[in-house]
Scaffold this motif. Structure first.
Motif, PDB file in Angstrom:
ATOM      1  N   ASN A 243       0.824  -1.223   0.000  1.00 32.10           N
ATOM      2  CA  ASN A 243       0.000   0.000   0.000  1.00 32.10           C
ATOM      3  C   ASN A 243       0.856   1.271   0.000  1.00 32.10           C
ATOM      4  N   GLY A 244       2.032   1.152  -0.586  1.00 27.41           N
ATOM      5  CA  GLY A 244       2.923   2.311  -0.590  1.00 27.41           C
ATOM      6  C   GLY A 244       3.528   2.604  -1.938  1.00 27.41           C
ATOM      7  N   VAL A 245       2.796   2.306  -3.020  1.00 28.71           N
ATOM      8  CA  VAL A 245       3.405   2.469  -4.344  1.00 28.71           C
ATOM      9  C   VAL A 245       3.692   3.933  -4.657  1.00 28.71           C
ATOM     10  N   GLU A 246       2.833   4.854  -4.218  1.00 32.00           N
ATOM     11  CA  GLU A 246       3.087   6.265  -4.514  1.00 32.00           C
ATOM     12  C   GLU A 246       4.344   6.746  -3.796  1.00 32.00           C
ATOM     13  N   ALA A 247       4.497   6.358  -2.544  1.00 35.80           N
ATOM     14  CA  ALA A 247       5.706   6.720  -1.799  1.00 35.80           C
ATOM     15  C   ALA A 247       6.940   6.084  -2.436  1.00 35.80           C
ATOM     16  N   LEU A 248       6.801   4.850  -2.908  1.00 35.28           N
ATOM     17  CA  LEU A 248       7.907   4.172  -3.578  1.00 35.28           C
ATOM     18  C   LEU A 248       8.340   4.950  -4.816  1.00 35.28           C
ATOM     19  N   LEU A 249       7.375   5.358  -5.624  1.00 39.60           N
ATOM     20  CA  LEU A 249       7.707   6.090  -6.848  1.00 39.60           C
ATOM     21  C   LEU A 249       8.366   7.432  -6.538  1.00 39.60           C
ATOM     22  N   HIS A 250       7.879   8.107  -5.503  1.00 39.63           N
ATOM     23  CA  HIS A 250       8.501   9.373  -5.107  1.00 39.63           C
ATOM     24  C   HIS A 250       9.953   9.146  -4.685  1.00 39.63           C
ATOM     25  N   GLN A 251      10.183   8.083  -3.924  1.00 38.13           N
ATOM     26  CA  GLN A 251      11.542   7.794  -3.476  1.00 38.13           C
ATOM     27  C   GLN A 251      12.448   7.456  -4.650  1.00 38.13           C
TER      28      GLN A 251
ATOM     29  N   LEU B 252      22.619  19.408 -18.273  1.00 41.82           N
ATOM     30  CA  LEU B 252      23.745  19.025 -19.122  1.00 41.82           C
ATOM     31  C   LEU B 252      24.186  20.195 -19.993  1.00 41.82           C
ATOM     32  N   LEU B 253      23.215  20.973 -20.439  1.00 42.25           N
ATOM     33  CA  LEU B 253      23.489  22.071 -21.363  1.00 42.25           C
ATOM     34  C   LEU B 253      23.642  23.422 -20.673  1.00 42.25           C
ATOM     35  N   HIS B 254      23.485  23.453 -19.352  1.00 42.09           N
ATOM     36  CA  HIS B 254      23.699  24.681 -18.568  1.00 42.09           C
ATOM     37  C   HIS B 254      24.602  24.332 -17.384  1.00 42.09           C
ATOM     38  N   PRO B 255      25.874  24.035 -17.633  1.00 38.23           N
ATOM     39  CA  PRO B 255      26.757  23.533 -16.570  1.00 38.23           C
ATOM     40  C   PRO B 255      26.993  24.518 -15.436  1.00 38.23           C
ATOM     41  N   GLU B 256      26.689  25.783 -15.666  1.00 42.48           N
ATOM     42  CA  GLU B 256      26.913  26.774 -14.607  1.00 42.48           C
ATOM     43  C   GLU B 256      25.761  26.793 -13.599  1.00 42.48           C
ATOM     44  N   ALA B 257      24.644  26.178 -13.932  1.00 38.02           N
ATOM     45  CA  ALA B 257      23.444  26.239 -13.083  1.00 38.02           C
ATOM     46  C   ALA B 257      23.323  24.988 -12.223  1.00 38.02           C
ATOM     47  N   ARG B 258      22.591  25.097 -11.106  1.00 38.91           N
ATOM     48  CA  ARG B 258      22.318  23.968 -10.232  1.00 38.91           C
ATOM     49  C   ARG B 258      20.840  23.941  -9.895  1.00 38.91           C
ATOM     50  N   PRO B 259      20.198  22.765  -9.915  1.00 37.41           N
ATOM     51  CA  PRO B 259      18.775  22.683  -9.574  1.00 37.41           C
ATOM     52  C   PRO B 259      18.567  22.854  -8.077  1.00 37.41           C
ATOM     53  N   SER B 260      17.424  23.421  -7.712  1.00 35.12           N
ATOM     54  CA  SER B 260      17.081  23.548  -6.295  1.00 35.12           C
ATOM     55  C   SER B 260      16.372  22.277  -5.831  1.00 35.12           C
ATOM     56  N   ARG B 261      16.341  22.097  -4.504  1.00 37.54           N
ATOM     57  CA  ARG B 261      15.609  20.952  -3.944  1.00 37.54           C
ATOM     58  C   ARG B 261      14.138  21.018  -4.334  1.00 37.54           C
ATOM     59  N   ALA B 262      13.571  22.221  -4.283  1.00 37.44           N
ATOM     60  CA  ALA B 262      12.156  22.382  -4.621  1.00 37.44           C
ATOM     61  C   ALA B 262      11.897  22.016  -6.078  1.00 37.44           C
ATOM     62  N   GLN B 263      12.793  22.376  -6.960  1.00 47.18           N
ATOM     63  CA  GLN B 263      12.638  22.062  -8.381  1.00 47.18           C
ATOM     64  C   GLN B 263      12.676  20.558  -8.607  1.00 47.18           C
ATOM     65  N   ILE B 264      13.604  19.885  -7.952  1.00 51.66           N
ATOM     66  CA  ILE B 264      13.714  18.429  -8.080  1.00 51.66           C
ATOM     67  C   ILE B 264      12.453  17.756  -7.572  1.00 51.66           C
ATOM     68  N   GLU B 265      11.971  18.177  -6.406  1.00 52.20           N
ATOM     69  CA  GLU B 265      10.791  17.550  -5.819  1.00 52.20           C
ATOM     70  C   GLU B 265       9.539  17.814  -6.649  1.00 52.20           C
ATOM     71  N   GLN B 266       9.444  19.002  -7.214  1.00 53.05           N
ATOM     72  CA  GLN B 266       8.284  19.313  -8.053  1.00 53.05           C
ATOM     73  C   GLN B 266       8.277  18.455  -9.316  1.00 53.05           C
ATOM     74  N   TRP B 267       9.461  18.273  -9.930  1.00 59.96           N
ATOM     75  CA  TRP B 267       9.520  17.439 -11.129  1.00 59.96           C
ATOM     76  C   TRP B 267       9.243  15.981 -10.793  1.00 59.96           C
ATOM     77  N   ALA B 268       9.753  15.525  -9.665  1.00 54.74           N
ATOM     78  CA  ALA B 268       9.474  14.156  -9.228  1.00 54.74           C
ATOM     79  C   ALA B 268       7.973  13.959  -9.033  1.00 54.74           C
ATOM     80  N   GLU B 269       7.325  14.933  -8.432  1.00 57.25           N
ATOM     81  CA  GLU B 269       5.877  14.866  -8.215  1.00 57.25           C
ATOM     82  C   GLU B 269       5.138  14.760  -9.547  1.00 57.25           C
ATOM     83  N   THR B 270       5.552  15.536 -10.517  1.00 57.24           N
ATOM     84  CA  THR B 270       4.925  15.493 -11.840  1.00 57.24           C
ATOM     85  C   THR B 270       5.098  14.124 -12.491  1.00 57.24           C
ATOM     86  N   CYS B 271       6.304  13.578 -12.400  1.00 53.09           N
ATOM     87  CA  CYS B 271       6.582  12.268 -13.010  1.00 53.09           C
ATOM     88  C   CYS B 271       5.756  11.163 -12.355  1.00 53.09           C
TER      89      CYS B 271
END
Length: 206
Positions: A80-88, A175-194
């Motif tokens: 009963n934890g597939v959504e949490a699994l996918l987020h992880q 990959l194409l913007h080597p000077e930039a770094r993603p934020s934690r919020a950006q990563i989590e938001q994209w993970a949520e979308t996926c």
């Protein structure tokens, strides 16, 4: 201990030095002299542990992949934890592929692939395919528990689709913007979308 994690201290020192040199200069431009100087050992010591530059590069790639994937291997399916699994899975995979070292390594490998296809193949098997194998096992358990329905597709196909969805936009961007770094919020938001998209496609109907 696996070949990717040498037990000999000098071998580890050489591997760490090679990692730095390869990521800074690429495979073709890197030389054994650079690696030997970075490691603070003689050239004969380098060759005693790694007879060719290609073998040393393979050892670096496999050691990095092994280190990256150790986090994936600790993920477990809970009923009963597939959504949490996918987020992880999504967050862990994004942390891997968006790390500065992984992005630098990917750029080097793509650039060298036409000249050294075997090197690229070893990376593909030790990195992306290893992640998909791990995700396949976990998603199979979720399907067996009735929480996912692949609609006639294999668990491996579903896992491949999920992995590609997760890394697609953010990995391409950084990959194409080597000077930039993603934020934690950006990563989590994209993970949520996926996760949302994947569950719309494969969540079992209750």
């Amino acid at each position: 201990m696996s070949p990717a994690a040498p037990s000999n201290q000098k071998a580890r020192t050489i591997l760490q030095a090679a990692r730095k040199v390869f990521l800074e200069h690429g495979f073709s431009a890197a030389t054994t002299d650079m690696i030997q100087q970075q490691a603070g050992v003689s050239k004969s010591t380098v060759y005693a542990h790694y007879p060719t530059k290609e073998k040393l590069f393979i050892a670096v790639v496999e050691a990095e992949c092994e280190s990256f994937l150790s986090g994936m291997q600790r993920i477990e399916f809970q009923p009963n934890g597939v959504e949490a699994l996918l987020h992880q899975l999504a967050n862990t995979y994004l942390d891997i592929v968006l790390s500065p070292v992984a992005l630098a390594q990917y750029r080097v490998l793509v650039g060298e692939a036409p000249k050294f296809p075997e090197l690229a193949h070893r990376f593909y098997q030790a990195g992306p395919r290893a992640m998909i194998r791990q995700a396949t096992e976990l998603l199979s358990r979720a399907a067996e528990a009735g929480e996912l329905d692949f609609g006639g597709l294999s668990a491996e196909t579903a896992a491949t689709a999920f992995a590609n969805l997760v890394r697609s936009e953010l990995q391409q961007h950084y990959l194409l913007h080597p000077e930039a770094r993603p934020s934690r919020a950006q990563i989590e938001q994209w993970a949520e979308t996926c996760v949302f998209i994947f569950l719309r496609a494969f969540a079992a109907k209750r």
